[in-house]
Motif scaffolding. Structure first.
Motif, PDB file in Angstrom:
ATOM      1  N   THR A  60       0.825  -1.278   0.047  1.00  0.00           N
ATOM      2  CA  THR A  60       0.057  -0.193  -0.264  1.00  0.00           C
ATOM      3  C   THR A  60       0.872   1.200   0.147  1.00  0.00           C
ATOM      4  N   GLN A  61       2.021   1.364   0.782  1.00  0.00           N
ATOM      5  CA  GLN A  61       2.922   2.580   0.928  1.00  0.00           C
ATOM      6  C   GLN A  61       3.389   2.553  -0.472  1.00  0.00           C
ATOM      7  N   ARG A  62       3.892   1.823  -1.187  1.00  0.00           N
ATOM      8  CA  ARG A  62       4.434   1.716  -2.478  1.00  0.00           C
ATOM      9  C   ARG A  62       3.312   2.491  -3.507  1.00  0.00           C
ATOM     10  N   TYR A  63       2.328   1.573  -3.467  1.00  0.00           N
ATOM     11  CA  TYR A  63       1.228   2.279  -4.572  1.00  0.00           C
ATOM     12  C   TYR A  63       0.887   3.859  -4.021  1.00  0.00           C
ATOM     13  N   ILE A  64       0.753   4.402  -2.672  1.00  0.00           N
ATOM     14  CA  ILE A  64       0.418   5.523  -2.494  1.00  0.00           C
ATOM     15  C   ILE A  64       1.674   6.620  -2.883  1.00  0.00           C
ATOM     16  N   ASP A  65       3.000   6.145  -2.591  1.00  0.00           N
ATOM     17  CA  ASP A  65       3.950   6.795  -3.046  1.00  0.00           C
ATOM     18  C   ASP A  65       3.968   7.159  -4.368  1.00  0.00           C
ATOM     19  N   GLU A  66       3.633   6.150  -5.202  1.00  0.00           N
ATOM     20  CA  GLU A  66       3.630   6.310  -6.734  1.00  0.00           C
ATOM     21  C   GLU A  66       2.575   7.270  -7.181  1.00  0.00           C
ATOM     22  N   VAL A  67       1.285   7.157  -6.483  1.00  0.00           N
ATOM     23  CA  VAL A  67       0.178   8.156  -6.847  1.00  0.00           C
ATOM     24  C   VAL A  67       0.693   9.526  -6.518  1.00  0.00           C
ATOM     25  N   VAL A  68       1.184   9.616  -5.396  1.00  0.00           N
ATOM     26  CA  VAL A  68       1.443  11.207  -5.080  1.00  0.00           C
ATOM     27  C   VAL A  68       2.858  11.685  -5.746  1.00  0.00           C
ATOM     28  N   SER A  69       3.668  10.972  -6.073  1.00  0.00           N
ATOM     29  CA  SER A  69       4.825  11.374  -6.809  1.00  0.00           C
ATOM     30  C   SER A  69       4.433  12.178  -8.047  1.00  0.00           C
ATOM     31  N   HIS A  70       3.261  11.860  -8.627  1.00  0.00           N
ATOM     32  CA  HIS A  70       2.781  12.528  -9.795  1.00  0.00           C
ATOM     33  C   HIS A  70       1.897  14.008  -9.424  1.00  0.00           C
ATOM     34  N   LEU A  71       1.749  14.142  -8.055  1.00  0.00           N
ATOM     35  CA  LEU A  71       0.990  15.308  -7.781  1.00  0.00           C
ATOM     36  C   LEU A  71       1.840  16.398  -6.891  1.00  0.00           C
ATOM     37  N   PRO A  72       1.164  17.533  -6.842  1.00  0.00           N
ATOM     38  CA  PRO A  72       2.086  18.723  -6.363  1.00  0.00           C
ATOM     39  C   PRO A  72       2.458  18.579  -4.898  1.00  0.00           C
ATOM     40  N   GLU A  73       3.578  19.047  -4.648  1.00  0.00           N
ATOM     41  CA  GLU A  73       4.285  18.730  -3.258  1.00  0.00           C
ATOM     42  C   GLU A  73       3.234  18.927  -2.028  1.00  0.00           C
ATOM     43  N   ALA A  74       2.573  20.120  -2.153  1.00  0.00           N
ATOM     44  CA  ALA A  74       1.665  20.760  -0.987  1.00  0.00           C
ATOM     45  C   ALA A  74       0.283  19.785  -0.958  1.00  0.00           C
ATOM     46  N   THR A  75      -0.195  19.025  -1.956  1.00  0.00           N
ATOM     47  CA  THR A  75      -1.303  18.276  -1.515  1.00  0.00           C
ATOM     48  C   THR A  75      -0.947  16.865  -1.348  1.00  0.00           C
ATOM     49  N   ARG A  76       0.495  16.397  -1.183  1.00  0.00           N
ATOM     50  CA  ARG A  76       0.727  15.167  -0.974  1.00  0.00           C
ATOM     51  C   ARG A  76       0.506  14.302   0.535  1.00  0.00           C
ATOM     52  N   PRO A  77       0.570  15.160   1.608  1.00  0.00           N
ATOM     53  CA  PRO A  77       0.336  14.445   2.872  1.00  0.00           C
ATOM     54  C   PRO A  77      -1.238  14.102   2.877  1.00  0.00           C
ATOM     55  N   ASP A  78      -2.012  14.981   2.476  1.00  0.00           N
ATOM     56  CA  ASP A  78      -3.424  14.880   2.701  1.00  0.00           C
ATOM     57  C   ASP A  78      -4.036  13.733   1.816  1.00  0.00           C
ATOM     58  N   ILE A  79      -3.375  13.826   0.560  1.00  0.00           N
ATOM     59  CA  ILE A  79      -3.990  12.683  -0.489  1.00  0.00           C
ATOM     60  C   ILE A  79      -3.403  11.249   0.197  1.00  0.00           C
ATOM     61  N   SER A  80      -2.194  11.290   0.599  1.00  0.00           N
ATOM     62  CA  SER A  80      -1.614  10.012   1.031  1.00  0.00           C
ATOM     63  C   SER A  80      -2.612   9.244   2.291  1.00  0.00           C
ATOM     64  N   ARG A  81      -2.812  10.281   2.966  1.00  0.00           N
ATOM     65  CA  ARG A  81      -3.586  10.249   4.227  1.00  0.00           C
ATOM     66  C   ARG A  81      -4.924   9.636   3.914  1.00  0.00           C
ATOM     67  N   GLU A  82      -5.737  10.093   2.929  1.00  0.00           N
ATOM     68  CA  GLU A  82      -6.746   9.825   2.940  1.00  0.00           C
ATOM     69  C   GLU A  82      -6.768   8.611   1.754  1.00  0.00           C
ATOM     70  N   LEU A  83      -5.919   8.435   1.012  1.00  0.00           N
ATOM     71  CA  LEU A  83      -5.893   7.036   0.139  1.00  0.00           C
ATOM     72  C   LEU A  83      -5.687   5.915   1.115  1.00  0.00           C
ATOM     73  N   ASP A  84      -4.627   6.284   2.202  1.00  0.00           N
ATOM     74  CA  ASP A  84      -4.519   5.261   3.240  1.00  0.00           C
ATOM     75  C   ASP A  84      -5.638   4.741   4.033  1.00  0.00           C
ATOM     76  N   ALA A  85      -6.571   5.745   4.356  1.00  0.00           N
ATOM     77  CA  ALA A  85      -7.931   5.360   4.859  1.00  0.00           C
ATOM     78  C   ALA A  85      -8.685   4.446   4.107  1.00  0.00           C
ATOM     79  N   LEU A  86      -8.882   4.884   2.716  1.00  0.00           N
ATOM     80  CA  LEU A  86      -9.684   4.305   1.692  1.00  0.00           C
ATOM     81  C   LEU A  86      -9.174   2.728   1.612  1.00  0.00           C
ATOM     82  N   ILE A  87      -8.046   2.751   1.238  1.00  0.00           N
ATOM     83  CA  ILE A  87      -7.422   1.317   1.074  1.00  0.00           C
ATOM     84  C   ILE A  87      -7.628   0.236   2.303  1.00  0.00           C
TER      85      ILE A  87
END
Lengths: 122, 322
Positions: B5-32
């Motif tokens: 899961t960690q690898r998946y989320i890292d891969e997703v947020v690596s394509h996203l702007p720096e500022a949005t990464r922690p929030d989206i990571s956290r939300e995706l983690d909860a979703l998964i």
């Protein structure tokens, strides 16, 4: 017409229908999300709530959509850390409520128009 | 969080702007976690449940693209018509300019001009120019696609940024559409014909025939070649008339037909009474009389055909009487 021709025609028809259905549903997900978020919900609960109402949405569509609606100021998001698993709850803002009412009216108008057309056409 | 899961989320947020990464990571983690929990109670083991959850979310790059909400295409439907129109207008022009520049430079710098080298240099130059311009145009449109708001995109590339009106239809009949392009082709042909009397044998690798002099008998300059250039001048004038007018009128068609016939008469007379080829070129073994008669026959065949073609086009292009 041969059997394979019939199959081909049916396949084409099915794929055309799938495209039209997708286009028809695309905008309705936004209205559904806004309506559902009158009570604060987190993404996964929203997904289940919509499914229970007969609207199947995919997580990979819904989550980005929620974020976009938040960015547009129609939804407000808050992290709830009281539960063992922290979750992001989305709820309707005042702007969101106004937009929802308008979209809902638009939907009602469309529905009336379609009913009228259906009745009028012989 | 498992490493998968960690690898998946890292891969997703690596394509996203720096500022949005922690929030989206956290939300995706909860979703998964929710997805996995749901699937595990269905009787799946945790490993396969996580796998199926991640595969349902799909390619991380695609998921990231949905979060970014950026266009997943280079040039969208609003700009595409202007883009295609731009290419169709620009590329032939660029190709023509590149061709002319390359030929002129080559002619000016090469001490002994040869056909193969000239064609090679011209093709290379034209291809480079066309690809560069196409690339730059594509890049410009891709940038405009990402910077200009949607409503203004439809006006981009239109003269003065004006919206389309019925006046843009123009008054021409569809048949007149080819007049200008045919005139340009005609002018290019005239330019080629103008070169014929001065092309040296070395240009076609047969300099040994007469020591690199022109193919054409230079004694003809007394009368026949000036007459040739006069006729070419008339031909060019007819083409220029079409180019300026952009449509056919009866005087234009008659002038065109007259010049064609005059040219055919001139060539017949020239071939049958004069020594056209440089006398220094040995012609032993060639049935010369026959070759000349065939040439004259071909000249008339081409002339008659062009007259018939002219008549057919005139029928489509003449003004409608209402």
């Amino acid at each position: 017409m041969t059997h394979s021709n019939v199959c081909q025609v049916n396949d084409e028809l099915a794929s055309t229908l799938a495209t039209h259905r997708q286009e028809l549903r695309r905008g309705t997900l936004v209205v559904a999300c806004l309506l559902a978020c009158r009570t604060p919900r987190y993404g996964y609960a929203l997904l289940e709530y919509l499914a229970a109402a007969g609207l199947d949405a995919e997580a990979n569509t819904l989550y980005p959509l929620l974020r976009r609606l938040e960015g547009q100021g129609l939804l407000r998001a808050e992290w709830n850390t009281d539960e063992p698993r922290p979750r992001k709850y989305y709820s309707l803002t005042a702007n969101g409520a106004a937009a929802t009412a308008q979209l809902r009216d638009e939907w009602a108008r469309l529905s009336t128009s379609l009913t009228t057309l259906e009745k009028d056409t012989p | 969080m498992s490493t998968l899961t960690q690898r998946y989320i890292d891969e997703v947020v690596s394509h996203l702007p720096e500022a949005t990464r922690p929030d989206i990571s956290r939300e995706l983690d909860a979703l998964i976690s929710d997805m996995v929990a749901e699937r595990s109670t269905d009787g799946h083991a945790r490993g396969p449940a996580e796998r199926s959850a991640l595969e349902e979310l799909g390619d991380p790059a695609r998921l990231a693209a949905r979060y970014r909400d950026a266009p997943a295409y280079l040039i969208g439907p609003r700009l595409y018509p202007s883009y295609v129109a731009g290419l169709r207008w620009l590329l032939p022009l660029v190709a023509l300019i590149a061709l002319a520049v390359n030929v002129v430079v080559r002619v000016a710098t090469e001490p002994e001009l040869q056909l193969g080298a000239l064609i090679g240099a011209a093709i290379g130059g034209v291809l480079t120019a066309v690809f560069t311009v196409a690339g730059v145009l594509t890049l410009v449109f891709a940038i405009v696609e990402r910077t200009l708001p949607g409503a203004e995109q439809e006006r981009f590339g239109r003269t003065g940024g004006q919206a389309w009106t019925v006046e843009d239809l123009g008054g021409e009949r569809p048949g007149q559409a080819g007049v200008r392009s045919e005139a340009i082709t005609g002018l290019v042909f005239v330019a080629f014909m103008a070169l014929v009397p001065v092309v040296p044998t070395s240009f076609l690798y047969v300099a040994h025939l007469n020591g690199g002099g022109p193919f054409v008998n230079q004694a003809l300059w007394e009368f026949w070649l000036p007459a040739y250039y006069l006729l070419l001048g008339l031909e060019a004038a007819v083409e220029a008339w079409d180019l300026v007018a952009g449509r056919w009128s009866l005087p234009q068609v008659l002038a065109r037909a007259a010049v064609s016939v005059a040219f055919a008469v001139y060539l017949t007379w020239l071939f049958l009474t004069q020594q056209v080829l440089d006398p220094a070129i040995p012609t032993g073994g060639v049935p010369w009389d026959w070759t000349l008669r065939m040439t004259v026959a071909v000249v008339w065949l081409v002339t008659v055909w062009s007259l018939v073609d002219m008549g057919r086009k005139w029928r489509a292009r003449r003004p409608v009487r209402s």
